[in-house]
Design an enzyme around this catalytic site. Structure first.
Site, PDB file in Angstrom:
ATOM      1  N   GLU A 115       0.824  -1.218   0.000  1.00 24.90           N
ATOM      2  CA  GLU A 115       0.000   0.000   0.000  1.00 24.90           C
ATOM      3  C   GLU A 115       0.858   1.267   0.000  1.00 24.90           C
ATOM      4  OE1 GLU A 115      -2.344  -1.740   3.340  1.00 24.90           O
ATOM      5  OE2 GLU A 115      -3.992  -0.736   2.295  1.00 24.90           O
ATOM      6  N   GLU A 135      -4.442  -8.987   3.768  1.00 27.38           N
ATOM      7  CA  GLU A 135      -5.050  -8.578   5.055  1.00 27.38           C
ATOM      8  C   GLU A 135      -6.260  -9.410   5.441  1.00 27.38           C
ATOM      9  OE1 GLU A 135      -3.810  -6.511   2.857  1.00 27.38           O
ATOM     10  OE2 GLU A 135      -2.938  -4.747   3.795  1.00 27.38           O
TER      11      GLU A 135
HETATM   12  C1  LIG Z   1      -2.777  -1.626   7.316  1.00 23.79           C
HETATM   13  C2  LIG Z   1      -2.383  -2.805   6.535  1.00 23.79           C
HETATM   14  O1  LIG Z   1      -3.235  -2.931   5.456  1.00 23.79           O
HETATM   15  C3  LIG Z   1      -2.447  -3.992   7.408  1.00 23.79           C
HETATM   16  C4  LIG Z   1      -1.332  -4.924   7.144  1.00 23.79           C
HETATM   17  O2  LIG Z   1      -0.385  -4.650   6.475  1.00 23.79           O
HETATM   18  S1  LIG Z   1      -1.468  -6.412   7.915  1.00 23.79           S
HETATM   19  C5  LIG Z   1      -0.014  -7.270   7.422  1.00 23.79           C
HETATM   20  C6  LIG Z   1      -0.101  -7.791   6.037  1.00 23.79           C
HETATM   21  N1  LIG Z   1       1.010  -8.625   5.774  1.00 23.79           N
HETATM   22  C7  LIG Z   1       0.962  -9.940   5.885  1.00 23.79           C
HETATM   23  O3  LIG Z   1      -0.067 -10.519   6.168  1.00 23.79           O
HETATM   24  C8  LIG Z   1       2.250 -10.684   5.660  1.00 23.79           C
HETATM   25  C9  LIG Z   1       2.508 -11.601   6.824  1.00 23.79           C
HETATM   26  N2  LIG Z   1       3.760 -12.271   6.696  1.00 23.79           N
HETATM   27  C10 LIG Z   1       3.955 -13.316   5.874  1.00 23.79           C
HETATM   28  O4  LIG Z   1       3.092 -13.750   5.139  1.00 23.79           O
HETATM   29  C11 LIG Z   1       5.290 -13.975   5.895  1.00 23.79           C
HETATM   30  O5  LIG Z   1       5.868 -13.733   7.170  1.00 23.79           O
HETATM   31  C12 LIG Z   1       6.247 -13.440   4.810  1.00 23.79           C
HETATM   32  C13 LIG Z   1       5.745 -13.919   3.449  1.00 23.79           C
HETATM   33  C14 LIG Z   1       6.327 -11.950   4.862  1.00 23.79           C
HETATM   34  C15 LIG Z   1       7.660 -14.002   5.087  1.00 23.79           C
HETATM   35  O6  LIG Z   1       7.602 -15.395   5.184  1.00 23.79           O
HETATM   36  P1  LIG Z   1       8.882 -16.220   5.715  1.00 23.79           P
HETATM   37  O7  LIG Z   1      10.089 -15.753   5.027  1.00 23.79           O
HETATM   38  O8  LIG Z   1       8.479 -17.663   5.615  1.00 23.79           O
HETATM   39  O9  LIG Z   1       9.095 -15.818   7.218  1.00 23.79           O
HETATM   40  P2  LIG Z   1       8.116 -15.985   8.478  1.00 23.79           P
HETATM   41  O10 LIG Z   1       8.654 -17.066   9.349  1.00 23.79           O
HETATM   42  O11 LIG Z   1       6.702 -16.058   8.088  1.00 23.79           O
HETATM   43  O12 LIG Z   1       8.337 -14.562   9.169  1.00 23.79           O
HETATM   44  C16 LIG Z   1       9.599 -14.230   9.713  1.00 23.79           C
HETATM   45  C17 LIG Z   1       9.361 -13.446  10.984  1.00 23.79           C
HETATM   46  O13 LIG Z   1       8.765 -12.198  10.614  1.00 23.79           O
HETATM   47  C18 LIG Z   1       7.572 -12.003  11.348  1.00 23.79           C
HETATM   48  N3  LIG Z   1       6.624 -11.263  10.484  1.00 23.79           N
HETATM   49  C19 LIG Z   1       6.337 -11.511   9.199  1.00 23.79           C
HETATM   50  N4  LIG Z   1       5.465 -10.573   8.753  1.00 23.79           N
HETATM   51  C20 LIG Z   1       5.214  -9.761   9.778  1.00 23.79           C
HETATM   52  C21 LIG Z   1       4.391  -8.614   9.954  1.00 23.79           C
HETATM   53  N5  LIG Z   1       3.672  -8.090   8.961  1.00 23.79           N
HETATM   54  N6  LIG Z   1       4.373  -8.037  11.164  1.00 23.79           N
HETATM   55  C22 LIG Z   1       5.115  -8.508  12.188  1.00 23.79           C
HETATM   56  N7  LIG Z   1       5.907  -9.585  12.083  1.00 23.79           N
HETATM   57  C23 LIG Z   1       5.947 -10.200  10.888  1.00 23.79           C
HETATM   58  C24 LIG Z   1       7.078 -13.395  11.675  1.00 23.79           C
HETATM   59  O14 LIG Z   1       6.213 -13.390  12.780  1.00 23.79           O
HETATM   60  C25 LIG Z   1       8.377 -14.133  11.941  1.00 23.79           C
HETATM   61  O15 LIG Z   1       8.773 -13.812  13.246  1.00 23.79           O
HETATM   62  P3  LIG Z   1       9.559 -14.901  14.155  1.00 23.79           P
HETATM   63  O16 LIG Z   1      10.806 -15.199  13.408  1.00 23.79           O
HETATM   64  O17 LIG Z   1       9.749 -14.198  15.437  1.00 23.79           O
HETATM   65  O18 LIG Z   1       8.658 -16.101  14.272  1.00 23.79           O
END
Ligand SMILES: C[C@H](O)CC(=O)SCCNC(=O)CCNC(=O)[C@H](O)C(C)(C)COP(=O)(O)OP(=O)(O)OC[C@H]1O[C@@H](n2cnc3c(N)ncnc32)[C@H](O)[C@@H]1OP(=O)(O)O
Length: 722
Positions: A115, A135
């Protein structure tokens, strides 16, 4: 741990490069958002800056808003922790800046990360960067303007698909859609982005605010029609979740009243959704899933996983072929062993069908499918086992057969080889009794169909070495499963927790409740199908075998329902032969079979448990509770006896192995939402009326009485089996 920070470097070209540093995924934590605002304001103010590039350090743009903030809002109920980013930062500070901003994207730009990039005036990406707005998988909607800008850049149908199905795309597709302006190598990314930003400032390239665009939105009537179809679809695919319809409402607002109005509504709805139970459950599952990779005395010991390149699978039935499929799809060489050519060719055929099915469903390209099948070799003896790194035995649930196989593979395989069994119920110590390799013996319990279901339950005995557990966890991750490490008991953690599920459904039927009503109510609760349809799907042989194992292990809480035996006597075997509780015909949905009702009556006459001989009267809510509370009760015993590392592991296992609805957060999380006290008093009441099957466990009683959540850590005095 590195402190999250935002840096700014201004070059001789008068371009300021603002970089997000918050490893591992550059999550937009609150200090990062504050840092971004500060650096953007500074860049806008400074006379030596004419344009801005926004990027992320460490090869990743950003994984989105910091999900930890949602968790703290869930704990405190305090929504004021959610920052006002959408208007203040993205619209006012970035999009409406007096200087052009270009996003330089590599690795990934997800959620709030994408975004931010959408708010920039152009986007340059490295190859294969992952772009998406996931999301909705967290029970919310995009909250930094994504619902408005994405449709304006890629058109409404594609934007709806990306948001409602949380489907990310690669930058190559983004380029074709108009989301990305250019794709360049990672080495060139910053250079090209700076030049692009300079060119916009000097008016050699267009200065475009996504929010103002309408050229890809189509006419109002077209947009209305697209949204209407999406609404109908979401009603079917996500009936219990509010965020899908809410997302469409917000998109619609922007189409009718303009992008800015959409952004305002989006911000309100985003904040409302954060406090829903759906968001609480899904955010919990997000962190719970990641927590499963932390296993005390295994992942914190400094051990490194050893490579597993060649695996032997013994048994080419449904499970063995599914496991072999999962392995070859992840580039692991597989030797499939069967006892004769007929079974072997059947096993290989099943694997080919699995792989072909993925191609048909467009989940796999033809090339990759062909390559995967070249990694498979069928054998009838152990000669190929001399250099395998792991064996997974997947034959029928027979103790003598498994013991014989383990004695044989101990001799046939190299000393480093992991000896795993896919048993779903048999004690691993018994399986390995006739070997001297107890430290290498481990359970690798896959869920059917093994190439599709994401859970891998890793069962560790007291003797399994930490290295073996670690290696199997690494294999699990390599084949895209979520490994959950559990202890060794009848049914292990998942099947044990869920064995009362079918049992209580049978009790209800014998108490006079309609089978199809039970199935309907459980489906409405959110499981993909009810217990009776599930029994039809698995076949009655499984039901008989499994209930015997649990009857032996837990005789004090077993209900002996005659129903399945009566169904078998009537020539039924569920989906396998087209006749069960339902009628199965090719190409049509299962239909309730009314001719099963007299058989049910016969079962009721035999058990004779209806009070006063009359069917009980029971509400829909009570039906669901009478089926699921005994499951919670068993989960309590599993926790109490230390068969899982933490309560949230059972949540993940229930969601990924039993398809418990993720938006309810998993079995223990859901139980805490319902309230241990209510569960305890209900079970106690049912015990008095219907007997000991419902008797609350010591753990549940204690927590309910003391008002402690079931998910709170088990005291250190309890015995851990892990
Ligand atoms: C206002 C907005 O519209 C609202 C938002 O943005 S909500 C967030 C939207 N984003 C997401 O849903 C993405 C979520 N993350 C993921 O899908 C996956 O972590 C990823 C594809 C980014 C990376 O995957 P991968 O490399 O396998 O690593 P993964 O083990 O999942 O994550 C690594 C670490 O980062 C953390 N992390 C990943 N994304 C995060 C996030 N958005 N916020 C906080 N921590 C996050 C994980 O909890 C993990 O922490 P840990 O090592 O302490 O367990």
């Amino acid at each position: 741990m590195a402190v999250p920070r935002v840096t700014m470097d201004v070059g001789n070209d008068a371009v300021a490069v603002i970089t997000i540093h918050n490893p591992p995924v550059n999550a937009l934590a609150l200090p990062i958002l504050a840092g971004l605002k500060e650096k953007f304001l500074e860049a806008t103010r400074r006379d030596d800056v004419k344009a801005i590039v926004l990027t992320g350090g460490g090869g990743r743009f950003s994984g989105g808003f910091d999900i930890n903030v949602f968790q703290s809002v869930h704990k405190t109920g305090d929504r004021s922790r959610l920052p006002d980013v959408s208007v203040d930062l993205v619209v006012n500070t970035i999009e409406d800046a007096k200087k052009p901003v270009v996003a330089a994207v590599q690795g990934l730009a997800l959620g709030g990360g994408l975004e931010l990039a959408l708010g920039c005036h152009a986007r340059i990406a490295a190859p294969r960067a992952q772009l998406g707005l996931p999301e909705l998988t967290l029970g919310i909607i995009p909250g930094f303007g994504g619902t408005q800008r994405l449709p304006r850049l890629v058109g409404l149908p594609k934007a709806i698909e990306m948001m409602l199905f949380s489907k990310s795309i690669l930058s190559e597709e983004g380029k074709k859609l108009g989301l990305i302006d250019a794709i360049v190598s990672p080495e060139e990314l910053l250079k090209v982005s700076r030049q692009w930003a300079s060119d916009i400032a000097d008016r050699r390239k267009p200065w475009i605010s996504s929010l103002q665009r309408t050229d890809k939105l189509g006419s109002l009537s077209e947009a209305n029609e697209i949204i209407k179809v999406a609404r109908e679809q979401a009603k079917r695919t996500a009936p219990n979740m509010p965020q899908h319809q809410a997302c469409l409402d917000v998109i619609h607002e922007g189409i009718v009243h303009g992008g800015y109005s959409g952004v305002l509504k989006e911000s309100d709805v985003f904040k409302e959704l954060v406090l829903t139970d759906t968001s609480r459950g899904l955010v919990h599952v997000f962190f719970a899933q990641r927590a499963t990779s932390k296993v005390p005395n295994v992942t914190d010991t400094g051990l490194k996983p050893k490579p597993v390149k060649k695996v032997a699978v013994i048994g080419g039935g449904l499970m063995g072929s599914g496991i072999a499929t999962a392995l070859i799809l992840s580039n692991i060489y597989v030797v499939l062993k069967e006892i004769n050519t007929d079974f072997l060719s059947k096993g290989i055929k099943l694997i080919e069908v699995n792989v072909q099915g993925l191609v048909t469903r467009k989940k796999l390209t033809k090339d990759k499918a062909e390559k995967a099948l070249t990694l498979l070799k069928g054998v009838l003896d152990y000669s190929e086992f001399k250099d395998v790194d792991m064996v997974i035995e997947a034959v029928i649930e027979s103790i003598p057969l498994k013991q014989k196989i383990f004695s044989e593979i101990e001799k046939a395989c190299p000393p480093h080889c992991i000896l795993a069994s896919n048993t779903s119920t048999i004690d691993l110590n018994i399986i390995g009794e006739k070997t001297h390799s107890q430290d290498r013996i481990v359970g690798a319990h896959f869920f059917s169909p093994a190439h599709v279901m994401p859970l891998l339950e890793i069962v560790r005995t007291e003797k399994t070495s930490a290295q073996v557990v670690l290696d199997l966890m690494a294999v699990g991750k390599a084949i895209k499963k979520v490994p959950v490490v559990v202890g060794n008991c009848a049914g292990f953690a998942v099947n044990r927790t869920f064995f009362p599920y079918t049992q209580s459904a049978h009790i209800l039927v014998n108490l006079g409740v309609d089978v199809f009503r039970i199935d309907r109510l459980i489906s409405s609760f959110g499981l993909p199908m009810g217990p009776f349809q599930l029994q039809d799907l698995a076949g009655y042989g499984v039901a008989v075998a499994v209930s015997k194992i649990f009857a032996d292990a837990f005789p004090d809480r077993t209900f002996r329902s005659p129903l399945v035996h009566l169904l078998i006597k009537d020539g039924r075997n569920g989906k396998n032969n087209g006749k069960g509780y339902y009628i199965y015909q090719k190409g049509s949905k299962p239909k309730p079979d009314s001719s099963v009702l007299p058989i049910i009556e016969e079962a009721r006459r035999t058990t004779n448990i209806m009070p006063g001989g009359k069917p009980i009267t029971i509400t829909d809510k009570e039906v669901v509770e009478m089926i699921l509370f005994p499951v919670v009760n068993e989960a309590c015993r599993v926790l109490d006896e230390g068969f899982v590392v933490r309560a949230s592991d059972l949540d993940v296992a229930s969601v990924l192995g039993m398809s418990f609805p993720s938006y309810r957060g998993g079995i223990v999380f859901w139980a805490d939402t319902v309230g241990p006290k209510h569960i305890y008093t209900s079970l106690k009441k049912w015990t008095e009326v219907y007997g000991n099957f419902f008797k609350p466990s010591r753990f549940l009683e204690e927590r309910a009485t003391r008002g402690v959540p079931l998910s709170a850590p088990v005291s250190s005095t309890s015995k851990s089996r892990l």
